[in-house]
Design a protein around this motif. Sequence first.
Motif, PDB file in Angstrom:
ATOM      1  N   GLN A  69       0.689  -1.307  -0.086  1.00 29.51           N
ATOM      2  CA  GLN A  69       0.147   0.143  -0.116  1.00 29.51           C
ATOM      3  C   GLN A  69       1.076   1.371   0.067  1.00 29.51           C
ATOM      4  OE1 GLN A  69      -2.846   0.377   3.115  1.00 29.51           O
ATOM      5  NE2 GLN A  69      -3.920   1.781   2.275  1.00 29.51           N
ATOM      6  N   PHE A  70       1.925   1.440   0.658  1.00 29.20           N
ATOM      7  CA  PHE A  70       3.033   2.235   0.820  1.00 29.20           C
ATOM      8  C   PHE A  70       3.566   2.553  -0.658  1.00 29.20           C
ATOM      9  CE2 PHE A  70       7.471   3.441   1.205  1.00 29.20           C
ATOM     10  CZ  PHE A  70       7.169   4.846   1.456  1.00 29.20           C
ATOM     11  N   VAL A  71       3.958   1.539  -1.333  1.00 26.52           N
ATOM     12  CA  VAL A  71       4.790   1.447  -2.445  1.00 26.52           C
ATOM     13  C   VAL A  71       3.998   2.231  -3.712  1.00 26.52           C
ATOM     14  CG1 VAL A  71       5.857   0.146  -4.420  1.00 26.52           C
ATOM     15  CG2 VAL A  71       6.552  -0.290  -1.899  1.00 26.52           C
ATOM     16  N   THR A  72       2.437   1.664  -3.666  1.00 27.98           N
ATOM     17  CA  THR A  72       1.736   1.964  -4.913  1.00 27.98           C
ATOM     18  C   THR A  72       1.008   3.051  -4.562  1.00 27.98           C
ATOM     19  OG1 THR A  72       0.051   0.402  -3.713  1.00 27.98           O
ATOM     20  CG2 THR A  72       1.283  -0.428  -5.240  1.00 27.98           C
ATOM     21  N   ALA A  73       1.088   3.686  -3.099  1.00 27.88           N
ATOM     22  CA  ALA A  73       0.251   5.021  -2.591  1.00 27.88           C
ATOM     23  C   ALA A  73      -1.365   4.709  -2.895  1.00 27.88           C
ATOM     24  CB  ALA A  73       0.669   6.188  -3.517  1.00 27.88           C
ATOM     25  N   SER A  74      -1.778   3.556  -2.885  1.00 28.13           N
ATOM     26  CA  SER A  74      -3.174   3.238  -2.946  1.00 28.13           C
ATOM     27  C   SER A  74      -3.779   3.362  -1.731  1.00 28.13           C
ATOM     28  CB  SER A  74      -3.143   1.886  -3.561  1.00 28.13           C
ATOM     29  OG  SER A  74      -4.360   1.262  -3.347  1.00 28.13           O
ATOM     30  N   LYS A  75      -5.062   3.620  -1.923  1.00 28.75           N
ATOM     31  CA  LYS A  75      -6.002   3.933  -0.686  1.00 28.75           C
ATOM     32  C   LYS A  75      -6.714   2.336  -0.557  1.00 28.75           C
ATOM     33  CE  LYS A  75      -7.588   8.607  -1.921  1.00 28.75           C
ATOM     34  NZ  LYS A  75      -8.964   9.293  -2.159  1.00 28.75           N
ATOM     35  N   ASP A  76      -6.362   1.432  -1.376  1.00 30.42           N
ATOM     36  CA  ASP A  76      -6.990   0.141  -1.233  1.00 30.42           C
ATOM     37  C   ASP A  76      -6.042  -0.668  -0.417  1.00 30.42           C
ATOM     38  OD1 ASP A  76      -9.473   0.563  -2.582  1.00 30.42           O
ATOM     39  OD2 ASP A  76      -8.303   0.046  -4.567  1.00 30.42           O
ATOM     40  N   HIS A  77      -6.306  -1.347   0.701  1.00 36.19           N
ATOM     41  CA  HIS A  77      -5.646  -2.367   1.620  1.00 36.19           C
ATOM     42  C   HIS A  77      -5.842  -3.784   1.287  1.00 36.19           C
ATOM     43  CE1 HIS A  77      -3.189  -3.304   4.938  1.00 36.19           C
ATOM     44  NE2 HIS A  77      -3.918  -4.029   5.347  1.00 36.19           N
ATOM     45  N   LEU A  78      -4.821  -4.171   0.394  1.00 39.16           N
ATOM     46  CA  LEU A  78      -5.115  -5.607  -0.191  1.00 39.16           C
ATOM     47  C   LEU A  78      -4.598  -6.699   1.039  1.00 39.16           C
ATOM     48  CD1 LEU A  78      -3.309  -5.610  -3.683  1.00 39.16           C
ATOM     49  CD2 LEU A  78      -5.758  -5.299  -3.139  1.00 39.16           C
ATOM     50  N   LEU A  79      -5.490  -7.886   0.895  1.00 42.86           N
ATOM     51  CA  LEU A  79      -4.950  -8.740   2.134  1.00 42.86           C
ATOM     52  C   LEU A  79      -3.312  -9.457   1.588  1.00 42.86           C
ATOM     53  CD1 LEU A  79      -8.401 -10.480   2.136  1.00 42.86           C
ATOM     54  CD2 LEU A  79      -7.390  -8.996   3.795  1.00 42.86           C
TER      55      LEU A  79
END
Length: 350
Positions: free
Chosen positions: A229-239
């Motif tokens: 999530q940090f690397v992709t700067a995504s709001k989605d939190h993958l499992l």
Amino acid sequence: MRKVSRKKTIAVWDLGATKCAVGIIEVDLFMERFKFITSTSLYLNDFFSLDDLTQGLENNLGTRFSDIDKIMIAGAGIYDGYTLNLANGYPYPMEFAALAKSRKWSSMTVVHDYVPMMCATFIADLLDPDQISFIHPGVLNPYGRRVVFGLGTGLGFKDGLLLERKKFWLGENEVGHIGIPFPPRAMPDEIQVHKEFIDFLRTQTDISPNQSITFEKVLSGQGTSRLHQFVTASKDHLLPHEVGDLLRAGLAEETLALLAWYLGLLIGSLQLIFMPSGGIWMTGGVLLKHEEIALHPQLKKGILASPAYINERRSFPLAIIKDKNLVFLGGAYYLAYRASLMGQSVPAFA
């Protein structure tokens, strides 16, 4: 005079926070040989109690634990003599003392979950690549300090020494809860990413502002999800398993690189703490599914971020324990040759 059977059977439980695996080992007392017989693995949440889980294990193994000579419970958490307690909790109480009594087990020993894996390093075939994969062969000192750790739901760890006549000494450690150090000699871009990632972790709802940032929070459990999530700067939190799918598909290269760097930082820290001339031995679901983490160039950079005594440390072997059955053989080895802190042997089958 009672005749002592030459062969004994040992059941080794490998009990984690989410899953339990059990292996049956046959030990030849006179030839000092260990033979793997069978194993099974079950998810804890598929059962409603420890007794129910035990019945499921017996059904799969085709044997009753009451017919086994020795039983080892290698479990995550702390055993108080009655119950195995885990900080984050098991799905149901692990009341092993009551279980052993009600099911008429002849003998039970409860140990730290990484005791069998440490003992597995004493008997593994180092020339068999299906058992051991050397990332860096180094120069193994068989009687030198050695450490084993595993990346999975948590970060398990154990250190120890092999002594003469198959005796051994095992340490008492909780390395997974060590805080992540500020790398003393990382490259400027690496230091910047490290600072930004630590700041990012402070924004996570499951990490309180006053909570320490440990290696376990980065490399185990939800750690891969946080890294991605940090690397992709995504709001989605993958499992974690979703991030794992991306890693296997080659679609998360930046995540892989940062994961390898932090693994290297952990390895470098362990090298300095223990000076393990007997090797660092890695295992756990994360590494067994993603060996490419340990082969990534960023691993070495993470190790070199702590450069003290680097010439001495270059000789320390670094390996992955690949054979899952070694944990059961290691557990049997412990019961056969267990030693006190002073290296005095205890009768294996009193």
